[in-house]
Design an enzyme around this catalytic site. Sequence first.
Site, PDB file in Angstrom:
ATOM      1  CD  GLU A   1       6.291 -21.339  15.796  1.00  0.00           C
ATOM      2  OE1 GLU A   1       7.108 -20.885  16.611  1.00  0.00           O
ATOM      3  OE2 GLU A   1       6.530 -22.329  15.101  1.00  0.00           O
TER       4      GLU A   1
ATOM      5  CB  SER B   1     -32.941  10.876 -35.677  1.00  0.00           C
ATOM      6  OG  SER B   1     -32.169  10.839 -34.481  1.00  0.00           O
TER       7      SER B   1
ATOM      8  CG  HIS C   1       4.409 -15.950   7.908  1.00  0.00           C
ATOM      9  ND1 HIS C   1       4.682 -14.593   7.982  1.00  0.00           N
ATOM     10  CD2 HIS C   1       5.161 -16.527   8.866  1.00  0.00           C
ATOM     11  CE1 HIS C   1       5.573 -14.375   8.934  1.00  0.00           C
ATOM     12  NE2 HIS C   1       5.874 -15.523   9.501  1.00  0.00           N
ATOM     13  CG  ASN C   2       3.063 -14.076  11.403  1.00  0.00           C
ATOM     14  OD1 ASN C   2       3.390 -15.065  12.057  1.00  0.00           O
ATOM     15  ND2 ASN C   2       3.859 -13.040  11.255  1.00  0.00           N
TER      16      ASN C   2
ATOM     17  CE1 TYR D   1       5.655   4.859 -21.467  1.00  0.00           C
ATOM     18  CE2 TYR D   1       4.223   6.617 -22.267  1.00  0.00           C
ATOM     19  CZ  TYR D   1       5.494   6.119 -22.022  1.00  0.00           C
ATOM     20  OH  TYR D   1       6.592   6.880 -22.316  1.00  0.00           O
TER      21      TYR D   1
ATOM     22  CB  THR E   1     -30.025  11.684 -27.759  1.00  0.00           C
ATOM     23  OG1 THR E   1     -31.249  12.026 -28.408  1.00  0.00           O
ATOM     24  CG2 THR E   1     -29.614  12.786 -26.805  1.00  0.00           C
TER      25      THR E   1
ATOM     26  CD  GLU F   1       3.348 -18.821  11.886  1.00  0.00           C
ATOM     27  OE1 GLU F   1       4.385 -18.928  12.564  1.00  0.00           O
ATOM     28  OE2 GLU F   1       3.246 -18.066  10.900  1.00  0.00           O
TER      29      GLU F   1
ATOM     30  CD  GLU G   1     -31.223   7.331 -33.988  1.00  0.00           C
ATOM     31  OE1 GLU G   1     -31.403   8.009 -35.007  1.00  0.00           O
ATOM     32  OE2 GLU G   1     -31.240   7.800 -32.827  1.00  0.00           O
TER      33      GLU G   1
ATOM     34  CG  ASP H   1       2.924 -17.118  16.179  1.00  0.00           C
ATOM     35  OD1 ASP H   1       3.142 -18.251  15.745  1.00  0.00           O
ATOM     36  OD2 ASP H   1       3.503 -16.106  15.762  1.00  0.00           O
TER      37      ASP H   1
ATOM     38  CG  HIS I   1       4.154 -11.339  15.222  1.00  0.00           C
ATOM     39  ND1 HIS I   1       5.023 -10.375  14.782  1.00  0.00           N
ATOM     40  CD2 HIS I   1       4.704 -12.524  14.879  1.00  0.00           C
ATOM     41  CE1 HIS I   1       6.053 -10.954  14.181  1.00  0.00           C
ATOM     42  NE2 HIS I   1       5.868 -12.255  14.231  1.00  0.00           N
TER      43      HIS I   1
END
Length: 608
Positions: A233, A34, A154-155, A552, A38, A184, A43, A186, A199
């Site tokens: 632990e 058309s 871990h922890n 890139y 838009t 784990e 379309e 602790d 920790h």
Amino acid sequence: MLLHQTSGTSLSLARISQVPSTVENSNWHTADTSQSGTLEGEEFVEFYKSLTQRPEVQELFEKFSSDGQKLTLLEFVDFLQEEQKEGERASDLALELIDRYEPSESGKLRHVLSMDGFLGYLCSKDGDIFNPTCHPLYQDMTQPLNHYYINSSHNTYLVGDQLCGQSSVEGYIRALKRGCRCVEVDIWDGPSGEPIVYHGHTLTSRIPFKDVVAAIGQYAFQTSDYPVILSLENHCSWEQQEIIVRHLTEILGDQLLTTALDGQPPTQLPSPEDLRGKILVKGKKLMLEEEEEEPEAELEAEQEARLDLEAQLESEPQDLSPRSEDKKKKPKAILCPALSALVVYLKAVTFYSFTHSREHYHFYETSSFSETKAKSLIKEAGDEFVQHNAWQLSRVYPSGLRTDSSNYNPQEFWNAGCQMVAMNMQTAGLEMDLCDGLFRQNAGCGYVLKPDFLRDAQSSFHPERPISPFKAQTLIIQVISGQQLPKVDNTKEQSIVDPLVRVEIFGVRPDTTRQETSYVENNGFNPYWGQTLCFRILVPELALLRFVVKDYDWKSRNDFIGQYTLPWSCMQQGYRHIHLLSKDGLSLHPASIFVHICTQEVSEEAES
């Protein structure tokens, strides 16, 4: 979808992102019959169809279709056998796939596949690089625990770094939900007689031990019903150890394993199948009087380790904080018999040497190794480490110098058969991609059967000087195209990626390598590479493949777009889509790359 509609089915040229300008303008003006600037109704539909056309798939379709309009049942079977390497099951599979992906009812009745159906298949789980037969529980789960890789944390209580990070029960919930089977804990003396988890000798926040146990009890078996190991632990006084025992037994109830299965003295570790729905305590245990005596010096060392609950079994160097002087002031604790009794199959013992372990330890005893110690042992006596891990469990943990909770490469330790290679699961990146990739298989249950040469106590396999019991393989990957790759920086309106694909192989040292394509300029919507990468793999049974898409940038480091990691054993050959994941392992749907995968045995002439 990467197309932004303004209202209804109307689309403005200015609202399109990620579509390269040459494609954008040509397809736009063709669809805008058309000439209104838009796109309305049909379309818009035509414009979208033109953008989502896949010429590389159309070319493949026409290669096998005699009329270019459809694939007959026999033509589709030929494609599945020749390209997809589906073998004898191709005939039955072709019927299933036509029924599943052919959009037209008439096509289903005539057992033919249209171009839309063909593309639907290639983009589906059946056309994925990850073999759908490896998604459900497919491995033998009746072998001893030491024959499996175990998804380990871990922890686990930390959701940040190891010096000042936050401790939270959320760490346990997240780990268990992603299939972790060894967490784990602790534990230290807390106020008001209640043990706390944090920790030690750092500024990390503290959480009540009973809250941790409650979270574990609630979430332990939501993702997998195979056993959960609590790696304790314990740094607590006798009195608070008794509180630990009370919380474990009262909160976990029947989930907690408190006696040997069947009440019989075991001759090997039970299997994951035997231990379904059970939570096991791994920790120190009081020495039984009837246990065989050890040489005097070693006996003294073992007794000291037994009594000193702050010894070096699994704790990392803690003198990284000004609070470390507290350690010198604190008296040594004595192990409470009630807590000792909860350790049934996973008695923690100090490692001295492989010879010492063979002569003095039992199959139900387990040692822990810092990453530095484990690397040293692999280099010095990798074959002995393999043999050790064929009959006894090992746990490897990150160095205490990793104050930022970074991770090591777990592949090095899996190569030696180490079962519990503990990861800082709160830290996303390459290392966690590898961990997630390995445990993506077998219903994500957290247990993966080790290759048979890592389950043999007489194995001669050495991860530093590998000789596979099978033939080496050549892996040929043609990186064809990409689909709807997301923008790296969504804050820049005109930002369009220049994507490249890197293929990384992780395995034994000679197999660990990477190659990448060139980049495609200014096209994240439908980039085309058409480049072939070739790898030679000595020990494919241990190999993981990681596909990484990068943006890139000639000025700085290439930006990460997405990745996907999977084991060699779960890889499908042929034309496959790889559906990309984010840094955190979340789906980036509909972003994908389209590849062709081919593996070949290396001939004896080539090897010589």
